[in-house]
Scaffold this motif. Structure first.
Motif, PDB file in Angstrom:
ATOM      1  N   MET A  17       0.823  -1.193   0.000  1.00 28.17           N
ATOM      2  CA  MET A  17       0.000   0.000   0.000  1.00 28.17           C
ATOM      3  C   MET A  17       0.866   1.255   0.000  1.00 28.17           C
ATOM      4  O   MET A  17       0.449   2.282  -0.502  1.00 28.17           O
ATOM      5  N   VAL A  18       2.054   1.136   0.575  1.00 29.04           N
ATOM      6  CA  VAL A  18       2.994   2.256   0.527  1.00 29.04           C
ATOM      7  C   VAL A  18       3.482   2.446  -0.896  1.00 29.04           C
ATOM      8  O   VAL A  18       3.465   3.560  -1.430  1.00 29.04           O
ATOM      9  N   LEU A  19       3.897   1.353  -1.536  1.00 29.57           N
ATOM     10  CA  LEU A  19       4.458   1.434  -2.882  1.00 29.57           C
ATOM     11  C   LEU A  19       3.426   1.714  -3.966  1.00 29.57           C
ATOM     12  O   LEU A  19       3.714   2.412  -4.922  1.00 29.57           O
ATOM     13  N   LEU A  20       2.234   1.181  -3.833  1.00 28.94           N
ATOM     14  CA  LEU A  20       1.221   1.370  -4.871  1.00 28.94           C
ATOM     15  C   LEU A  20       0.413   2.645  -4.710  1.00 28.94           C
ATOM     16  O   LEU A  20       0.084   3.306  -5.687  1.00 28.94           O
ATOM     17  N   LEU A  40      12.610  -1.486   2.444  1.00 26.42           N
ATOM     18  CA  LEU A  40      11.643  -0.534   1.905  1.00 26.42           C
ATOM     19  C   LEU A  40      11.551   0.687   2.815  1.00 26.42           C
ATOM     20  O   LEU A  40      10.805   0.674   3.791  1.00 26.42           O
ATOM     21  N   PRO A  41      12.315   1.728   2.520  1.00 26.33           N
ATOM     22  CA  PRO A  41      12.187   2.947   3.325  1.00 26.33           C
ATOM     23  C   PRO A  41      10.838   3.595   3.005  1.00 26.33           C
ATOM     24  O   PRO A  41      10.600   4.047   1.883  1.00 26.33           O
ATOM     25  N   SER A  42       9.932   3.606   3.961  1.00 23.51           N
ATOM     26  CA  SER A  42       8.541   3.964   3.697  1.00 23.51           C
ATOM     27  C   SER A  42       8.358   5.389   3.178  1.00 23.51           C
ATOM     28  O   SER A  42       7.532   5.618   2.292  1.00 23.51           O
ATOM     29  N   GLU A  43       9.104   6.351   3.680  1.00 26.73           N
ATOM     30  CA  GLU A  43       8.905   7.731   3.230  1.00 26.73           C
ATOM     31  C   GLU A  43       9.324   7.911   1.778  1.00 26.73           C
ATOM     32  O   GLU A  43       8.605   8.517   0.980  1.00 26.73           O
ATOM     33  N   ARG A  69       6.800   6.070  -0.384  1.00 28.60           N
ATOM     34  CA  ARG A  69       5.533   6.807  -0.433  1.00 28.60           C
ATOM     35  C   ARG A  69       5.629   7.978  -1.404  1.00 28.60           C
ATOM     36  O   ARG A  69       4.740   8.197  -2.227  1.00 28.60           O
ATOM     37  N   CYS A  70       6.704   8.725  -1.333  1.00 28.31           N
ATOM     38  CA  CYS A  70       6.892   9.874  -2.231  1.00 28.31           C
ATOM     39  C   CYS A  70       6.940   9.430  -3.690  1.00 28.31           C
ATOM     40  O   CYS A  70       6.315  10.049  -4.557  1.00 28.31           O
ATOM     41  N   ALA A  71       7.647   8.349  -3.959  1.00 33.02           N
ATOM     42  CA  ALA A  71       7.739   7.841  -5.331  1.00 33.02           C
ATOM     43  C   ALA A  71       6.371   7.390  -5.835  1.00 33.02           C
ATOM     44  O   ALA A  71       6.002   7.664  -6.977  1.00 33.02           O
ATOM     45  N   ALA A  72       5.611   6.714  -4.985  1.00 31.56           N
ATOM     46  CA  ALA A  72       4.284   6.246  -5.388  1.00 31.56           C
ATOM     47  C   ALA A  72       3.349   7.418  -5.670  1.00 31.56           C
ATOM     48  O   ALA A  72       2.630   7.421  -6.671  1.00 31.56           O
ATOM     49  N   GLU A 125       3.094  16.993  -9.805  1.00 32.55           N
ATOM     50  CA  GLU A 125       3.208  16.796 -11.245  1.00 32.55           C
ATOM     51  C   GLU A 125       4.163  17.832 -11.842  1.00 32.55           C
ATOM     52  O   GLU A 125       5.001  17.518 -12.681  1.00 32.55           O
ATOM     53  N   ALA A 126       4.054  19.079 -11.387  1.00 35.94           N
ATOM     54  CA  ALA A 126       4.964  20.125 -11.851  1.00 35.94           C
ATOM     55  C   ALA A 126       6.398  19.789 -11.455  1.00 35.94           C
ATOM     56  O   ALA A 126       7.334  19.972 -12.242  1.00 35.94           O
ATOM     57  N   GLU A 127       6.582  19.283 -10.248  1.00 38.91           N
ATOM     58  CA  GLU A 127       7.912  18.887  -9.774  1.00 38.91           C
ATOM     59  C   GLU A 127       8.462  17.738 -10.619  1.00 38.91           C
ATOM     60  O   GLU A 127       9.644  17.704 -10.941  1.00 38.91           O
ATOM     61  N   ALA A 128       7.582  16.792 -10.996  1.00 40.47           N
ATOM     62  CA  ALA A 128       8.013  15.665 -11.826  1.00 40.47           C
ATOM     63  C   ALA A 128       8.512  16.166 -13.180  1.00 40.47           C
ATOM     64  O   ALA A 128       9.522  15.688 -13.694  1.00 40.47           O
TER      65      ALA A 128
END
Length: 149
Positions: A1-4, A94-97, A100-103, A131-134
């Motif tokens: 759930m963190v990754l997805l 799996l570093p959760s933070e 989470r940010c990547a997901a 999205e702008a940051e991406a």
């Protein structure tokens, strides 16, 4: 759930069996306003957690909602703490933070902000900002790649 879905360990650790919805269409979790359908194999893992929680209902049913936690502890009425869940995730690499940010970044590019708000409870301004940051990050990566050649 963190990754997805970019969920925090705090949110995940407080899930109870009523958050799980399953029908002929599959398994979903009610994280915020709209149920979120889970892909395989996550759907089966959540069903296993629900079965375990329901089989131990008498030991874990003394929380505020009087429902079993999906991540209980041996202390009746207490879920797994978010720090303990984050620690377990770190232990398996799996570093959760960061995950989470990547997901969330990935989801912001794929879905409109209004959908993310209803599914995950994300502020409507956050996906636009991410999205702008991406876009800026992709541009910076492209410039760096060009300068290496």
């Amino acid at each position: 759930m963190v990754l997805l879905y970019g969920q925090t360990p705090a949110k995940i650790s407080r899930l109870t069996t009523p958050h799980d919805l399953h029908d002929e269409k599959g398994v979903a979790l009610q994280l915020y306003k709209m149920p979120l359908r889970l892909p395989p194999p996550l759907d089966k893992l959540v069903l296993q957690l629900v079965e375990i929680a329901r089989s131990h209902e008498r030991m874990v049913m003394f929380n505020d909602q009087n429902t079993p936690w999906l991540f209980p502890t041996q202390r009746p009425g207490k879920p797994l703490t978010s720090s303990r869940l984050a620690s377990r995730l770190r232990d398996i690499g799996l570093p959760s933070e960061a995950a989470r940010c990547a997901a969330l970044l990935d989801l912001c590019v794929q879905m409109p902000p209004a959908v993310l708000q209803r599914l995950l409870g994300v502020s409507p301004f956050v996906p636009e900002r991410w999205e702008a940051e991406a876009d800026r990050t992709a541009y910076a990566a492209e410039v760096a790649r060009r300068s290496d050649t």
